[in-house]
Design an enzyme around this catalytic site. Structure first.
Site, PDB file in Angstrom:
ATOM      1  N   CYS A 118      -7.830  10.600  -9.172  1.00 26.54           N
ATOM      2  CA  CYS A 118      -8.601   9.848  -8.172  1.00 26.54           C
ATOM      3  C   CYS A 118     -10.022  10.375  -8.022  1.00 26.54           C
ATOM      4  O   CYS A 118     -10.874   9.699  -7.450  1.00 26.54           O
ATOM      5  CB  CYS A 118      -7.884   9.865  -6.834  1.00 26.54           C
ATOM      6  SG  CYS A 118      -6.235   9.171  -6.965  1.00 26.54           S
ATOM      7  N   HIS A 258     -12.526   7.807  -1.388  1.00 26.77           N
ATOM      8  CA  HIS A 258     -11.413   7.351  -2.217  1.00 26.77           C
ATOM      9  C   HIS A 258     -10.379   6.680  -1.307  1.00 26.77           C
ATOM     10  O   HIS A 258     -10.124   7.144  -0.192  1.00 26.77           O
ATOM     11  CB  HIS A 258     -10.787   8.536  -2.947  1.00 26.77           C
ATOM     12  CG  HIS A 258      -9.487   8.201  -3.585  1.00 26.77           C
ATOM     13  ND1 HIS A 258      -9.349   7.151  -4.475  1.00 26.77           N
ATOM     14  CD2 HIS A 258      -8.242   8.746  -3.455  1.00 26.77           C
ATOM     15  CE1 HIS A 258      -8.084   7.074  -4.854  1.00 26.77           C
ATOM     16  NE2 HIS A 258      -7.393   8.033  -4.251  1.00 26.77           N
ATOM     17  N   ASN A 288      -4.387   1.582  -3.758  1.00 29.18           N
ATOM     18  CA  ASN A 288      -5.031   2.740  -4.387  1.00 29.18           C
ATOM     19  C   ASN A 288      -5.146   2.485  -5.889  1.00 29.18           C
ATOM     20  O   ASN A 288      -4.145   2.528  -6.612  1.00 29.18           O
ATOM     21  CB  ASN A 288      -4.172   3.987  -4.101  1.00 29.18           C
ATOM     22  CG  ASN A 288      -4.762   5.240  -4.718  1.00 29.18           C
ATOM     23  OD1 ASN A 288      -5.731   5.191  -5.467  1.00 29.18           O
ATOM     24  ND2 ASN A 288      -4.166   6.382  -4.403  1.00 29.18           N
TER      25      ASN A 288
END
Ligand code: UT7
Length: 333
Positions: A118, A258, A288
Site C-alpha cells: 500500500c 491511503h 482498498n
C-alpha cells in the site's frame, strides 16, 4: 533535515482506471456470511470494482497511464521511464512495467516494478522524482495498480470484503521553483511482515498442490495489529512532514491518505488535528485498491477542482512489510 530534491519535480497530469464490474456489500452478502452494515460501519466501504477472469494489472495500468498522457498532451514515446508499483503483477516476471511499455508503445522508456504494497505508490513517486532531480531524466510515469481480487480468499470474510481493483497514474516532470515535491520520508519495519502477507508463491514457498490446498496464495492479515500500526505511523509520518517544514495542519489544503479503512483515515486525521473535510476519501466507492488508492484519490480530487496550483497537499500511506511513509508537495498544475 528535510529530504529536498536537487531540483523541483512535480505531478503534471493524472489518470485512473477501474474495471467495469462493481460489487456492492449486498452483492457480497449473497455469497458469504457478511452484511452491508458490518462492512460500512467497520471499514467505510460501500462497493468495489473487480476484474473479470483473465484481466491483469497491466490491463488496468495502460488506460490509467494513457489518460494521464492525454491530459498532459504528451506522446508515449516522450516518456523516459515507467515505474509500476504493484503487489499483483501480471506475472512475477517479466515486470508489469514492460507490458505497459509495450502496450502504450513508449519506445524510449525503461521501466521496472516496485513492490511496497500500500506504500508502493509513494515509494515509486519519490523514486521517479529522484530520477528527474538527478538531471538524467525529465519525463517519468508512475503507476499504482493492483488486482487484489486475484489474491483474495473468498472463504475469508475478514479480508475479501476489504479490497478492490484499480489503477492510478501520474506524469512527473521538472516544475517551477516552489512547486512539486517538497519533502518525504519512507520507512520499513520487516518485523511486521507476518501480520500482512501472501505466504506462498515466491521462492521461499513455491506454488505446489499443498500451498494451494492451504490457501496460501491469498492475502493473510491480522487486522487489528495492522490497524493500530497504520494509525500511528500514518499520523506520525504526516506530523513529521508538517513539523520539519514549519507548517501547521491548517496550512494543508488536502490530506490524501491511503484508503484501507475510514476509521484508520479519520483517526490519523484526528491525530494530525486536521478537519475531516480536507481529507480525500474514495474508499466508500472503490475499497482498498492497495497501490492505486493514492493516485486515484489525487486524480479524483483534481477533477473535482479541490486543488489549485501551489496548494499544500499531504500524502501518507501504510502497508504490508510493514512499509509506510509520507510526501509533502505543492500541487504543480
Ligand atoms: O491496506 C493495508 C493495510 N491494511 C489495513 O490497514 C487494514 C487494517 N485493519 C482493519 O481495517 C480492521 O482490523 C478490519 C476491517 C480488518 C477488521 O475490523 P475490526 O473492527 O478489527 O474487526 P475484528 O477483526 O475485531 O472482527 C470483529 C467481528 C468478529 O466477530 P466476533 O469474533 O467478534 O464474533 C469477526 O468474525 O466481526 C466479524 N467479522 C465480520 N462480520 C461480518 C469479520 N469480518 C466480517 C465481515 N462481515 N466481513
Amino acid at each position: 533535515m528535510t529530504r529536498r530534491l536537487a531540483r523541483p519535480v512535480g505531478i503534471t497530469a493524472t489518470g485512473q482506471y477501474y474495471p467495469e464490474k462493481r460489487l456492492t456489500n449486498d452483492d457480497l452478502s449473497k455469497v458469504m456470511e457478511t452484511n452491508d452494515e458490518w462492512i460500512r460501519s467497520r471499514t467505510g466501504i460501500g462497493s468495489r470494482h473487480w476484474v473479470e477472469k483473465g484481466v491483469g494489472a497491466s490491463d488496468l495500468a495502460v488506460p490509467a497511464l494513457q489518460m494521464a498522457l492525454d491530459r498532459r498532451g504528451m506522446k508515449a514515446d516522450e516518456l523516459e521511464a515507467i515505474l509500476v508499483a504493484t503487489v499483483t503483477p501480471d506475472t512475477l516476471f517479466p515486470a508489469t512495467a514492460c507490458r505497459v511499455q509495450a502496450a502504450i508503445q513508449a519506445k524510449n522508456a525503461f521501466g521496472f516494478d516496485l513492490s511496497a504494497a500500500c506504500s508502493g505508490f509513494l515509494y515509486a513517486l519519490t523514486t521517479g522524482a529522484s530520477l528527474i532531480a538527478s538531471g538524467a531524466y525529465s519525463k517519468v510515469a508512475v503507476v499504482g495498480v493492483d488486482v487484489m481480487s486475484s489474491i483474495l480468499n473468498m472463504e475469508d470474510r475478514t479480508t475479501c470484503v476489504l479490497f478492490g481493483d484499480g489503477a492510478g497514474a501520474v506524469i512527473l516532470e521538472p516544475v517551477a521553483e516552489g512547486l512539486g515535491i517538497m519533502d518525504f520520508e519512507h520507512r520499513v519495519d520487516g518485523n511486521g511482515g507476518c501480520l500482512l502477507q501472501m505466504p506462498a508463491g515466491g521462492s521461499r514457498k513455491p506454488a505446489s498442490h499443498e500451498t494451494v490446498d492451504a490457501r496460501e496464495h491469498y492475502v493473510h492479515q491480522s487486522g487489528s495489529e495492522v490497524f493500530k500500526s497504520a494509525v500511528r505511523e500514518m499520523a506520525e509520518s504526516g506530523r513529521l512532514m508538517l513539523d520539519r517544514n514549519g507548517f501547521t495542519p491548517t496550512d494543508l489544503k488536502l490530506f490524501v491518505p491511503h484508503q484501507a479503512n475510514i476509521r484508520i483515515m479519520e483517526a490519523a486525521a484526528k491525530r494530525l488535528e486536521l478537519p475531516l473535510d480536507r481529507m480525500v476519501v474514495n474508499i466508500d466507492r472503490f475499497a482498498n485498491t492497495t497501490a492505486a488508492t493514492i493516485p486515484t484519490a489525487l486524480h479524483q480530487a483534481e477533477e473535482q477542482g479541490r486543488m489549485q496550483q501551489g496548494d499544500l497537499v499531504l500524502l501518507s500511506a501504510f502497508g504490508a512489510g510493514f512499509t509506510w511513509g509520507a510526501v509533502l508537495l505543492r500541487w504543480a498544475f
